[in-house]
Design a protein around this motif. Structure first.
Motif, PDB file in Angstrom:
ATOM      1  N   UNK A 192      11.097 -29.298  68.231  1.00 31.78           N
ATOM      2  CA  UNK A 192      10.577 -28.687  67.000  1.00 31.78           C
ATOM      3  C   UNK A 192      11.768 -28.254  66.180  1.00 31.78           C
ATOM      4  N   UNK A 193      11.683 -28.315  64.835  1.00 28.70           N
ATOM      5  CA  UNK A 193      12.808 -27.880  64.012  1.00 28.70           C
ATOM      6  C   UNK A 193      12.382 -26.861  62.960  1.00 28.70           C
ATOM      7  N   UNK A 194      11.246 -26.223  63.182  1.00 22.09           N
ATOM      8  CA  UNK A 194      10.852 -25.162  62.287  1.00 22.09           C
ATOM      9  C   UNK A 194       9.899 -24.243  63.024  1.00 22.09           C
ATOM     10  N   UNK A 195       9.839 -22.998  62.578  1.00 25.72           N
ATOM     11  CA  UNK A 195       8.949 -22.009  63.183  1.00 25.72           C
ATOM     12  C   UNK A 195       8.276 -21.204  62.083  1.00 25.72           C
ATOM     13  N   UNK A 196       7.016 -20.865  62.283  1.00 25.97           N
ATOM     14  CA  UNK A 196       6.344 -19.984  61.304  1.00 25.97           C
ATOM     15  C   UNK A 196       6.818 -18.559  61.514  1.00 25.97           C
ATOM     16  N   UNK A 197       7.193 -17.917  60.403  1.00 26.90           N
ATOM     17  CA  UNK A 197       7.692 -16.553  60.457  1.00 26.90           C
ATOM     18  C   UNK A 197       6.804 -15.691  59.575  1.00 26.90           C
ATOM     19  N   UNK A 241       7.075 -15.601  68.820  1.00 27.20           N
ATOM     20  CA  UNK A 241       6.471 -16.859  69.302  1.00 27.20           C
ATOM     21  C   UNK A 241       7.399 -17.554  70.277  1.00 27.20           C
ATOM     22  N   UNK A 242       7.416 -17.043  71.498  1.00 28.22           N
ATOM     23  CA  UNK A 242       8.385 -17.532  72.470  1.00 28.22           C
ATOM     24  C   UNK A 242       8.261 -19.028  72.707  1.00 28.22           C
ATOM     25  N   UNK A 243       7.034 -19.501  72.755  1.00 25.25           N
ATOM     26  CA  UNK A 243       6.847 -20.929  73.034  1.00 25.25           C
ATOM     27  C   UNK A 243       7.431 -21.776  71.915  1.00 25.25           C
ATOM     28  N   UNK A 288      11.959 -25.237  69.863  1.00 26.02           N
ATOM     29  CA  UNK A 288      13.117 -25.485  69.001  1.00 26.02           C
ATOM     30  C   UNK A 288      14.359 -25.661  69.856  1.00 26.02           C
ATOM     31  N   UNK A 289      14.499 -24.814  70.878  1.00 27.92           N
ATOM     32  CA  UNK A 289      15.660 -24.928  71.758  1.00 27.92           C
ATOM     33  C   UNK A 289      15.672 -26.269  72.488  1.00 27.92           C
ATOM     34  N   UNK A 326      15.346 -14.999  60.694  1.00 29.81           N
ATOM     35  CA  UNK A 326      15.148 -14.983  62.149  1.00 29.81           C
ATOM     36  C   UNK A 326      16.380 -15.492  62.864  1.00 29.81           C
ATOM     37  N   UNK A 327      16.722 -14.848  63.954  1.00 29.21           N
ATOM     38  CA  UNK A 327      17.716 -15.367  64.891  1.00 29.21           C
ATOM     39  C   UNK A 327      17.289 -14.927  66.272  1.00 29.21           C
ATOM     40  N   UNK A 328      17.614 -15.751  67.259  1.00 34.51           N
ATOM     41  CA  UNK A 328      17.197 -15.416  68.629  1.00 34.51           C
ATOM     42  C   UNK A 328      18.206 -15.971  69.615  1.00 34.51           C
ATOM     43  N   UNK A 329      18.328 -15.288  70.750  1.00 37.93           N
ATOM     44  CA  UNK A 329      19.117 -15.772  71.886  1.00 37.93           C
ATOM     45  C   UNK A 329      18.127 -16.047  73.004  1.00 37.93           C
ATOM     46  N   UNK A 330      18.130 -17.281  73.468  1.00 38.33           N
ATOM     47  CA  UNK A 330      17.216 -17.659  74.532  1.00 38.33           C
ATOM     48  C   UNK A 330      18.009 -17.923  75.803  1.00 38.33           C
TER      49      UNK A 330
END
Lengths: 433, 784
Positions: B78-83, B66-68, B73-74, B44-48
């Protein structure tokens, strides 16, 4: 009858000599092949052999002989019926336990616990990303179908899917067959990944030309050209993936100073082809004779640096030989590093059995129903006929009693972790549990 | 294997290279996310964006981002996300600065090797992080580096976009400046043409061509309302329209005027993209635009441009341009009209000579200059053409205009560069002479003018001769203004005309005469109103009915009466015609006087005839003036008078002098013919004394010739006079004309006339002019 034990069951056709089959009481995986028969008959015979149980969920057809693919498909449909989901493609050679390179191979799986959705995209050329995305939508359809079925089973017909509830078929894979003659396979995968993300492993390969020197695909009732087809499979049992190539890095890396997708123009700010040949101390003829170069480079791939390893790239294409560039299917990112990769028959052969073993181990103890193998055609060239037979023997030996069928590809697909998924000169094995 | 900082640099180089080729901002975020995932072999990678919204992401199934969680994380909470498919993945986020701030986030699965099977061959190169998935310091550095590269790339892209926009703007500006430069040149050319008084058609053509060029259209035209018919439009200028087509559409009814008419009627700029409405102008026009043109604020026309090109649209700039050119047309037209008005105000439109206003203005200046410098005063000549009206009436007004133009030209030829000639009336001209030493020098110029005017004027293939009378006045009186000097010259001219001297220098006494004349004129007008005119009647007798040796006239001998006009002046008594008829003629009063005479005489005669035997009616002779004969309706008037009086037409004789027959002969013949057709008789007075020509005896319809008194006076003592008189009488007999001898005052004259065969006569020998009572006494008391 113990449903989970390996139990050999007599083939309904009573033909134990020409087919290998394995059936658990409910779920089954079958493989059939035919050789030197007319197209329709070849398709029919191979299908009859593959259908080892009730409720076939998916048919996969590989065709290497110079047969009319429409005739083969008609023969398959004549036996399996019109409704069974079907994908297939051309290949320069099939992989079967009978060590028959030429012919028609049909793989079938079925029984409870499988849900399949298929899709195709055409054309692929000049719209690779969109084509990959289009095909990957069948995986979304699959998730929705499984979710709906689970919800219906849990709450009745009117209940909606509950993402938090455990799925009856939690294991999913998307099998993709792309076109080896079309460029930019990584874009096809990027399109698919853009739709399914990391939720589904991507497994498969690029169709190689049959004896007719052209590629084709099959989907449903149709024979397609310049296409990509895919089958999303959901299963109550796990899938396992094995990926091995047998090459290792040698020497110092080179900087990719100018590249465009898979075309490498300069390495270390010097013409790529000359730099590559110099590093390998190639014979003089390789600098001037494209056929000599092709044969030389076929067993000397480059490795694109990846985290924890290298993606292998076959640079034996003579597409831009006269311009002094290297060309391959698969991205060689500008600004990155590439290694020369070395290997020999021993390491390549060793990779074959290891790949099947890795796939089997990936099932976490669930007995395999069967194996699908996608093997790079350049490995076949390297191993030659005797080596190829040995490779298959090693693969089949690791497969045990589970059928193993596959095709030789012009590029392999295996994405299980991370984002990368396209490989060259690699063997990818999918184990179905 | 290169050390990790070098790997980081390599990955950054790959990342930068990948982003460099991205064409737009939307794709930039997506490519950055993909490349970041590839660089770190992450799922996963994202630009917010700065507000936490996901600009682009990779690794989640479609519609399941999961935008929220990513925003958390941003934020660092939080330092992890379910993928899905990869489990709970460690995640790292670094800020992106610059014009599009936000975060770059990467999440990668933990556990197991990146690629199954590689660990066997690549153990020596494997990081520990490969096992647990956590990001190393170098990888964090890489992510930060990628964020920075993304920031710089965004900045570069925005800068390039801004530069591109600036370059486009500069190009637009340059183009606009070029257009404006061309516009300025065109407008300047138009202004120069206007300032230099170029002919209006040339100015309009310049404007039309300029509008077409700057707008880049195919046709342009200028339509004006037809001044003679405002319901029609005229094409006064065009470019791009084939000549034949332009001729066909030169004049169109306003209903078919299309956008040109619409602009005029609505007094606003209009655009028409209905090809059907444009057919009258050019059949293939797709669209057209028209702007109204004004003259002194009133809409008089419109400027139109049109295009054959499909998709031609007239934008705001095009409309402004056309409006500007239409304004130029308005200025040019208004200026031309103003000039025309100025010229018209100060010049005579027919001859081009100065107008009265301009003449007086210049005279005032010359008077002031001369008086201030003590220089000789300027002289004014008042030139009046003789018999111009005769020419005008006989040859027509076109011929009259040509004559006036010719006179103006000859006046100019007689003058110096500092002199001024003006036309101040119908056939009246004034001349301002500067630098004349005195009256003699002015007379010399006047003589030159008279000589010049005496030469024949070629008019309509023939020759016309006129004469003139000139009055000369000098502005020597310091108390006089220009009007007074001109008035003096006018008086002198009148004097010259009266005395037939052709040229007279003003004397103060003339003023008195002129004043008297004006008084007489005024009195004459009043005389008509007050009925101060009276008639005297001189009997015309049959000579052979007069007793021999006697002069007693009985009523039986009277065959007719000549009506003679007298003015019973309240102060001056009974005035003869010679004292007022010329004035009446000059004042234009003779016609109503003549009419009164005719009415009075006919009524009287009708009354007397009613008392006479029907077989012996009296004739009444009425003198007709030249002015009266020249009236086109004269026969009708005479007929009406006869009808009203009841006098039979054969009892009326109209007497006129020979000189009347010389002018406008065709018209005169027609009128005489019309009169005689009514059985009215025509008598020629003073036959043989004027422009007598035997030819006109044949040409002109007449009944009576009256032997002049001058012949009768000497008939008894001069054999030649007797012979001439006899010849005239015999001529009359031969031509079946009645002869009446005038001015018989002696028996011997009567005898000679009887001998010559003259039938009728009148004179003091028989009776003086009688008033009506005396006539009645003559006619009825003696049994007549």
């Amino acid at each position: 009858m113990d449903m989970t034990a390996d139990t050999r069951i007599a083939s309904p056709a009573g033909d134990e000599a020409d087919s290998e089959y394995r059936a658990i009481a409910r779920r089954w995986f079958g493989a059939g092949s035919a050789r030197s028969l007319p197209a329709h008959e070849a398709g029919a015979q191979a299908t009859r052999q593959a259908l080892r149980g009730a409720d076939p969920a998916l048919l996969v057809v590989f065709c290497s002989e110079p047969l009319d693919p429409a005739g083969v498909l008609a023969g398959v449909r004549g036996v399996a019926g019109e409704q069974v989901p079907l994908i297939g493609c051309s290949t320069e050679a099939v992989i079967t336990a009978q060590d028959e390179a030429q012919g028609v191979s049909v793989v079938a799986l079925g029984g409870p616990g499988f849900t399949v959705r298929t899709a195709f995209a055409q054309p692929v050329s000049h719209r690779q990303r969109a084509a990959g995305a289009r095909v990957a939508t069948c995986a979304l359809d699959l998730m929705a179908a499984v979710g709906a079925a689970d919800a219906a089973a849990a709450g009745g017909a009117t209940a909606g899917p509950d993402p938090s509830a455990p799925s009856s078929q939690p294991h999913q894979v998307l099998v993709m067959l792309t076109d080896g003659l079309a460029p930019d396979h990584e874009e096809v995968l990027a399109g698919a990944y853009g739709v399914v993300g990391a939720s589904v492993p991507l497994i498969g390969g690029s169709a190689s030309p049959s004896a007719r020197r052209r590629t084709f695909h099959m989907h449903g009732q149709d024979v397609l050209e310049d296409a990509v087809v895919g089958a999303a499979i959901a299963s109550e049992a796990p899938f396992g993936v094995g990926l091995r190539h047998g090459w290792h890095r040698v020497g110092e890396p080179m900087s990719v100073t100018h590249s465009v997708n898979g075309d490498v123009l300069t390495l270390d700010d010097r013409p790529a082809l000359r730099t590559y040949l110099e590093r390998l101390d190639a014979p003089p003829e390789a600098y001037t004779d494209p056929e000599v170069f092709k044969k030389f480079a076929n067993i000397r791939p480059l490795g694109v640096d990846r985290r924890g390893g290298a993606d292998v790239r076959d640079v034996s294409s003579t597409k831009y030989y006269r311009q002094g560039w290297l060309s391959c299917n698969g991205e060689v990112p500008e600004g990155g590093l590439v290694w020369l990769m070395a290997g020999d028959e021993r390491s390549v052969l060793a990779a074959a059995g290891d790949a099947v073993k890795d796939a089997r181990d990936d099932l976490d103890g669930v007995p395999p129903l069967g194996f699908l193998a996608f093997d790079c055609a350049s490995r076949r060239k390297l191993l030659k006929e005797s080596g190829t037979r040995e490779e298959i023997r090693l693969m089949v030996g690791q497969a045990g009693e589970a059928p193993l069928v596959g095709m030789y590809t012009w590029g392999e697909i295996a994405r299980t972790r991370g984002i990368h998924g396209y490989h060259n000169q690699t063997l990818v094995v999918l184990a179905i549990g | 294997m290169p050390p990790t900082p070098a790997l980081t640099a390599q990955r950054l180089a790959e990342f930068l290279a990948a982003l460099s080729g991205v064409p737009d901002g939307r794709s930039l975020a997506r490519v950055a996310a993909e490349r970041a995932a590839r660089a770190l072999a992450a799922e996963v990678a994202a630009v917010l964006a700065a507000d936490g919204t996901v600009t682009a992401s990779v690794g989640f199934p479609l519609g399941r981002v999961p935008a929220t969680r990513l925003a958390e994380v941003a934020e660092g909470t939080r330092d992890e996300v379910p993928v899905p498919g990869a489990g709970v993945c460690p995640a790292v986020s670094v800020p992106i600065g610059g014009e599009s701030p936000g975060h770059l986030l990467v999440a990668r699965s933990s556990g197991g090797s990146m690629m199954p099977g590689w660990s066997i061959l690549d153990e020596s190169t494997m990081d520990a992080s490969i096992v647990d998935g956590r990001f190393t310091v170098d990888e964090l550095s890489l992510v930060r580096g990628m964020a920075r590269v993304l920031e710089l790339t965004q900045h570069t892209r925005l800068t390039l976009q801004a530069e591109r926009r600036q370059a486009e703007e500069n190009t637009r500006l340059l183009r606009s400046l070029q257009v404006r430069q061309r516009l300025l040149e065109q407008i300047s050319a138009v202004q120069r043409a206007i300032t230099r008084r170029a002919p209006l058609p040339r100015i309009l053509d310049t404007i039309t061509a300029g509008a077409r060029e700057l707008l880049g259209d195919d046709v342009a035209g200028l339509r004006f309302r037809d001044p003679d018919d405002p319901g029609m439009l005229l094409l006064v200028s065009s470019t791009g329209i084939p000549e034949e087509k332009a001729k066909r559409v030169w004049r169109l009814p306003i209903e078919a005027g299309g956008p040109a008419a619409s602009a005029i009627e609505r007094d606003e700029l209009v655009v028409c993209d209905n090809p059907a409405e444009l057919v009258p102008f050019a059949s293939s026009l797709r669209t057209a635009m028209a702007a109204p043109v004004h003259e002194n604020g009133a809409v008089v026309g419109s400027l139109v441009v049109g295009s054959y090109q499909l998709g031609r649209r007239y934008h705001a700039g095009d409309r402004e341009l056309l409006a500007l050119f239409a304004e130029q047309v308005s200025l040019a037209v208004t200026d031309a009209k103003t000039r025309e008005a100025i010229v018209a105000a100060y010049h005579d439109s027919l001859t081009g000579l100065a107008s009265r206003a301009l003449f007086l203005d210049r005279l005032e200046h010359r008077l002031a200059e001369a008086r201030a410098a003590g220089a000789p005063a300027p002289a004014v000549l008042f030139v009046d053409l003789d018999r111009f009206k005769t020419v005008n009436d006989s040859l027509g007004h076109a011929a009259g205009d040509l004559l006036l133009v010719g006179v103006a030209g000859r006046l100019r030829d007689c003058l110096g560069p500092d002199d001024t000639a003006a036309r101040v009336g119908g056939d009246e001209f004034t001349v301002l002479l500067t630098g004349v030493a005195g009256p003699d020098a002015a007379r010399t110029v006047a003589s030159r003018i008279l000589d010049s005017l005496r030469a024949a004027f070629p008019i309509h293939g023939g020759e016309v001769f006129i004469d003139a009378s000139i009055g000369v006045a000098l502005g020597t009186d310091p108390g006089q203004d220009a009007e007074a000097v001109v008035r003096d010259a006018d008086v002198a001219m009148y004097h010259a005309k009266q005395r037939r001297t052709r040229c007279e220098l003003f004397q103060p006494a003339m003023h008195d005469t002129f004043v008297r004349r004006l008084a007489v004129e005024a009195n004459l007008r009043r005389a008509i109103e007050r009925g101060e005119f009276v008639l005297r009647y001189q009997p015309i007798v049959a000579l052979n009915s007069v007793a021999a040796g006697g002069n007693a006239v009985t009523g039986d001998a009277v065959v007719g009466l000549e009506a003679l006009l007298r003015w019973q002046h309240p102060q001056r008594g009974l005035l003869e015609p010679a004292e007022f008829v010329p004035i009446a003629e000059d004042a234009g009063l003779i016609v109503p006087i003549d009419r009164w005479v005719m009415e009075e005489a006919c009524h009287r005669a009708a009354g007397w005839n009613a008392r006479r035997p029907a077989d012996r009616p009296l004739t009444i002779t009425v003198n007709v003036s030249a002015r009266c004969l020249q009236q086109p309706g004269m026969p009708g008037v005479v007929a009406r008078v006869l009808g009203e009086s009841g006098l039979p037409p054969q009892c009326l004789v109209l007497e006129m002098t020979e000189s009347l027959l010389v002018h406008d002969t065709e018209a005169t013949v027609q009128r005489l013919t019309a009169l005689r057709a009514q059985r009215i008789r025509v008598a020629i007075d003073d036959f043989g004394t004027g422009y007598s020509s035997l030819a006109y005896l044949r040409r002109f319809p007449m009944d009576i010739i009256k032997l002049a008194k001058s012949f009768v006076d000497d008939i008894a003592v001069d054999p030649q006079a007797s012979a001439v008189a006899r010849a005239i009488v015999q001529l009359g007999h031969l031509l079946h004309l009645t002869t009446i001898a005038e001015g018989i005052e002696a028996a011997e004259q009567l005898d000679r006339l009887l001998e010559s065969g003259c039938e009728l006569g009148q004179g003091y020998y028989f009776a003086k002019p009688l008033d009506p009572e005396e006539v009645e006494a003559l006619l009825f008391s003696t049994g007549g």
